[in-house]
Design an enzyme around this catalytic site. Structure first.
Site, PDB file in Angstrom:
ATOM      1  N   TYR A  69       0.824  -0.749   0.023  1.00 10.85           N
ATOM      2  CA  TYR A  69      -0.143   0.091   0.437  1.00 10.85           C
ATOM      3  C   TYR A  69       0.594   0.716  -0.161  1.00 10.85           C
ATOM      4  O   TYR A  69       1.682   1.009   0.803  1.00 10.85           O
ATOM      5  CB  TYR A  69      -1.002   0.025   1.206  1.00 10.85           C
ATOM      6  N   THR A 172     -20.571  -6.198  -5.837  1.00 10.97           N
ATOM      7  CA  THR A 172     -21.583  -7.613  -4.886  1.00 10.97           C
ATOM      8  C   THR A 172     -20.331  -6.978  -3.400  1.00 10.97           C
ATOM      9  O   THR A 172     -20.741  -7.284  -2.993  1.00 10.97           O
ATOM     10  CB  THR A 172     -21.420  -8.874  -5.203  1.00 10.97           C
ATOM     11  N   VAL A 175     -18.250  -1.276  -2.147  1.00  8.11           N
ATOM     12  CA  VAL A 175     -18.421  -0.232  -2.502  1.00  8.11           C
ATOM     13  C   VAL A 175     -19.417  -0.172  -4.201  1.00  8.11           C
ATOM     14  O   VAL A 175     -20.757   0.767  -3.964  1.00  8.11           O
ATOM     15  CB  VAL A 175     -17.532   0.556  -3.701  1.00  8.11           C
ATOM     16  N   ARG A 195     -18.941 -11.643 -11.282  1.00  7.35           N
ATOM     17  CA  ARG A 195     -17.726 -12.834 -11.857  1.00  7.35           C
ATOM     18  C   ARG A 195     -18.785 -13.904 -12.231  1.00  7.35           C
ATOM     19  O   ARG A 195     -20.177 -14.277 -11.179  1.00  7.35           O
ATOM     20  CB  ARG A 195     -16.800 -13.260 -10.810  1.00  7.35           C
ATOM     21  N   ASP A 196     -18.259 -14.825 -12.778  1.00  2.00           N
ATOM     22  CA  ASP A 196     -19.415 -15.897 -12.884  1.00  2.00           C
ATOM     23  C   ASP A 196     -18.888 -17.457 -12.343  1.00  2.00           C
ATOM     24  O   ASP A 196     -17.642 -17.653 -12.111  1.00  2.00           O
ATOM     25  CB  ASP A 196     -18.590 -16.857 -14.670  1.00  2.00           C
ATOM     26  N   TYR A 264     -10.635   2.234  -8.870  1.00  2.00           N
ATOM     27  CA  TYR A 264     -10.367   2.083  -7.835  1.00  2.00           C
ATOM     28  C   TYR A 264      -9.921   1.251  -6.484  1.00  2.00           C
ATOM     29  O   TYR A 264      -9.972   1.432  -5.580  1.00  2.00           O
ATOM     30  CB  TYR A 264     -11.600   3.043  -6.947  1.00  2.00           C
ATOM     31  N   GLY A 265      -9.698   0.230  -7.344  1.00  3.86           N
ATOM     32  CA  GLY A 265      -9.263  -1.183  -7.264  1.00  3.86           C
ATOM     33  C   GLY A 265      -8.189  -1.760  -7.953  1.00  3.86           C
ATOM     34  O   GLY A 265      -8.470  -1.321  -9.108  1.00  3.86           O
ATOM     35  N   PHE A 289      -9.037   7.115  -8.494  1.00  2.67           N
ATOM     36  CA  PHE A 289      -9.647   7.667  -7.109  1.00  2.67           C
ATOM     37  C   PHE A 289      -8.854   6.680  -6.106  1.00  2.67           C
ATOM     38  O   PHE A 289      -8.869   5.674  -6.181  1.00  2.67           O
ATOM     39  CB  PHE A 289     -11.170   7.414  -7.076  1.00  2.67           C
ATOM     40  N   LYS A 347     -18.102  -8.495   4.119  1.00  2.00           N
ATOM     41  CA  LYS A 347     -17.300  -7.364   4.440  1.00  2.00           C
ATOM     42  C   LYS A 347     -16.784  -8.203   6.134  1.00  2.00           C
ATOM     43  O   LYS A 347     -17.885  -8.047   7.283  1.00  2.00           O
ATOM     44  CB  LYS A 347     -17.280  -6.373   4.757  1.00  2.00           C
TER      45      LYS A 347
END
Length: 352
Positions: A69, A172, A175, A195-196, A264-265, A289, A347
């Site tokens: 990070y 899912t 965010v 995703r499958d 953003y990821g 972002f 989460k």
């Protein structure tokens, strides 16, 4: 001096001992973290001692421990940068907070050294933001990163009007769930890519229940004429990417001419590949972002108002997302789930 000419005496305020998840080197979180007892810390005149109630395991927390990070605290470090706690004690000069208040680390002022994966945290008064006690703890603990990211990305890149649409992968995720609902509040439709995998039908229904207009498996979008799948929805001018690789290409594929994709990821850890055609003939824009960069731009008052706004949406049932509360003692199990070792999970939020 006191009335008798003697010296006034002041006793130090000390925090209780704190149980904490620490790491002394970078690496895989399941191998470098351990539980330790930290000694009491002095609560100085401008400090606030907070008894933590709950704290999530975010991807950024995992990346910090891995050492990948951009912001890394000096080692040894306590994990965690987000959470909710109750004020336990305050220093003599603290004016805005009192014991019993519920607080979260301010996204503006909290530092890379915060460490919310511990039972007591002592930091200066300005680090903490008071919040509504009536907010459910799993939301209070997670409101300042993922929902705030969703809100800012919807507002900062493209001027959206009611009737417009957006497209996103990773729908899912927390965010992703927030984008669906915050967009719907503004009359904006959402096209969502997942995703499958096993359980995808159930995932589709959950997203539709949140207000998703369209939900597609990645395999469904491997067609030339994606526009034909949108029905009456307009082609999106704004897209969100948190995965990279092919999933990012699918977002780009859905964008209209002149559209913008915000990344953003990078959950897949794969690069974004953009065809020359997308640039030359569709004139697409790629942006990035990072919430920490945004919060560094003197946004304190604005940020406080937005968090209060988001908590209000939670309280009236307008904003919801999946979390799983796990006892702090079961940190290893929660970490395994957060690392994806046990399939797909909501989460993980540690309950102290």
């Amino acid at each position: 001096m006191n009335g008798n000419g003697g010296l006034r005496s002041f006793s130090k305020i000390m925090s209780p001992q704190s149980k904490a998840i620490v790491y002394e080197r970078h690496g895989s979180p399941d191998s470098v973290t351990r539980v330790v007892m930290l000694p009491p810390v002095e609560v100085r005149e401008n400090d606030v001692c907070v008894k933590m109630i709950a704290a999530p395991i975010n991807p950024a927390d995992i990346n910090q421990i891995e050492g990948v990070y951009p912001v890394r605290p000096p080692l040894p470090a306590v994990g965690g940068q987000e959470g909710v706690g109750e004020v336990y004690a305050v220093g003599s000069r603290v004016k805005s907070l009192s014991p019993g208040d519920f607080v979260i680390p301010s996204p503006i002022l909290s530092s890379e050294k915060l460490g919310t994966w511990q039972t007591y945290v002592v930091k200066e008064e300005g680090v903490w933001q008071k919040i509504d006690k009536m907010c459910p703890i799993e939301y209070a603990a997670t409101i300042a990163v993922n929902p705030l990211t969703a809100l800012r990305m919807l507002e900062d890149f493209v001027l959206l009007n009611s009737g417009d649409s957006v497209v996103q992968n990773g729908a899912t995720s927390t965010v992703g769930q927030c984008i669906i609902q915050l967009a719907r509040l503004r009359g904006i439709s959402s096209i969502n890519i997942i995703r499958d995998r096993a359980g995808s039908d159930e995932a589709k229904e959950k997203l539709k229940a949140l207000g998703a207009n369209k939900v597609f498996l990645e395999s469904q979008l491997n067609v030339k004429n994606v526009k034909s799948l949108l029905g009456n929805l307009p082609e999106p001018s704004l897209g969100f990417n948190c995965i990279g690789g092919n999933a990012a290409s699918l977002v780009l594929k859905n964008l209209r001419e002149g559209g913008t994709m915000v990344t953003y990821g990078a959950m897949s850890k794969k690069p974004i590949n953009v065809s020359t055609t997308s640039f030359v003939f569709k004139d697409l824009s790629l942006r990035g972002f990072w919430l920490q960069r945004w919060t560094s731009l003197d946004k304190a008052k604005e940020c406080t108002k937005m968090i209060d706004y988001l908590i209000g949406l939670v309280r009236d049932g307008t904003l919801k997302y999946e979390t799983e509360l796990i006892p702090f003692e079961d940190f290893s199990a929660a970490l395994d789930k957060a690392l994806g070792k046990r399939g797909s999970h909501p989460k993980q939020v540690l309950r102290f």
